[in-house]
Design a protein around this motif. Structure first.
Motif, short mmCIF file in Angstrom:
data_model
loop_
_atom_site.label_atom_id
_atom_site.label_comp_id
_atom_site.label_asym_id
_atom_site.label_seq_id
_atom_site.Cartn_x
_atom_site.Cartn_y
_atom_site.Cartn_z
N THR A 5 18.29 21.43 -18.01
CA THR A 5 19.14 20.26 -17.85
C THR A 5 20.60 20.67 -18.07
O THR A 5 20.91 21.37 -19.03
CB THR A 5 18.74 19.15 -18.83
N TYR A 6 21.45 20.22 -17.17
CA TYR A 6 22.87 20.54 -17.19
C TYR A 6 23.67 19.24 -17.27
O TYR A 6 23.26 18.23 -16.71
CB TYR A 6 23.28 21.28 -15.93
N THR A 7 24.84 19.31 -17.89
CA THR A 7 25.76 18.18 -17.92
C THR A 7 26.77 18.37 -16.81
O THR A 7 27.35 19.44 -16.67
CB THR A 7 26.47 18.09 -19.28
N VAL A 8 26.97 17.30 -16.02
CA VAL A 8 27.90 17.34 -14.90
C VAL A 8 28.91 16.22 -15.08
O VAL A 8 28.55 15.07 -15.29
CB VAL A 8 27.14 17.19 -13.56
N THR A 41 23.68 13.89 -16.25
CA THR A 41 22.89 15.11 -16.34
C THR A 41 22.14 15.38 -15.03
O THR A 41 21.85 14.48 -14.26
CB THR A 41 21.86 15.04 -17.49
N VAL A 42 21.83 16.66 -14.86
CA VAL A 42 21.03 17.12 -13.73
C VAL A 42 19.95 18.03 -14.28
O VAL A 42 20.26 18.99 -15.00
CB VAL A 42 21.89 17.90 -12.71
N LEU A 66 30.45 21.35 -13.62
CA LEU A 66 29.35 21.67 -14.54
C LEU A 66 29.97 21.92 -15.90
O LEU A 66 30.82 22.80 -16.05
CB LEU A 66 28.60 22.92 -14.06
N VAL A 67 29.57 21.12 -16.89
CA VAL A 67 30.18 21.22 -18.21
C VAL A 67 29.37 22.15 -19.10
O VAL A 67 29.91 23.12 -19.64
CB VAL A 67 30.31 19.82 -18.87
N THR A 68 28.10 21.86 -19.28
CA THR A 68 27.25 22.67 -20.16
C THR A 68 25.82 22.62 -19.70
O THR A 68 25.43 21.77 -18.90
CB THR A 68 27.26 22.15 -21.62
N ARG A 69 25.03 23.47 -20.27
CA ARG A 69 23.58 23.38 -20.12
C ARG A 69 23.09 22.80 -21.42
O ARG A 69 23.44 23.29 -22.49
CB ARG A 69 22.99 24.76 -19.86
N THR A 70 22.26 21.77 -21.35
CA THR A 70 21.76 21.12 -22.57
C THR A 70 20.34 21.53 -22.85
O THR A 70 19.66 22.04 -21.99
CB THR A 70 21.85 19.59 -22.47
#
Length: 70
Positions: A5-8, A41-42, A66-70
Motif C-alpha cells: 500500500t502506497y500513499t498518493v 492510498t493505492v 507518491l508520498v510513502t509506502r505504508t
C-alpha cells in the motif's frame, strides 16, 4: 503474490483513481490495483517484487505524487 500500500497525494475523485490505476497496471508483474481516494492510498498486488521507482514513475505519469509506502 505480494500486496503493498502506497500513499498518493493529490487524488480527489474517481477519475483520479482511474488515472492512477491505469498507469500502475502497466508495470510488469502487477496483477491488481485498488485505489482508496478518501484515504489517499493505492494498494498494488503483484506476482513479483516491484521497484518503488517504477511505482513512483507511474503515479507521476498520472499527475500525482507518491508520498510513502505504508
Amino acid at each position: 503474490m505480494s500486496a503493498r500500500t502506497y500513499t498518493v497525494r493529490g487524488m480527489a475523485c474517481g477519475h483520479c483513481a482511474g488515472f492512477v490505476a491505469e498507469e500502475i497496471e502497466t508495470i510488469t508483474g502487477v496483477t491488481a490495483v485498488s485505489v482508496d481516494v478518501d484515504n489517499g492510498t493505492v494498494t498494488v498486488t503483484s506476482d513479483q517484487d516491484l521497484d518503488i521507482a517504477d511505482v513512483r514513475a507511474a503515479v507521476e505519469e498520472a499527475g500525482y505524487e507518491l508520498v510513502t509506502r505504508t
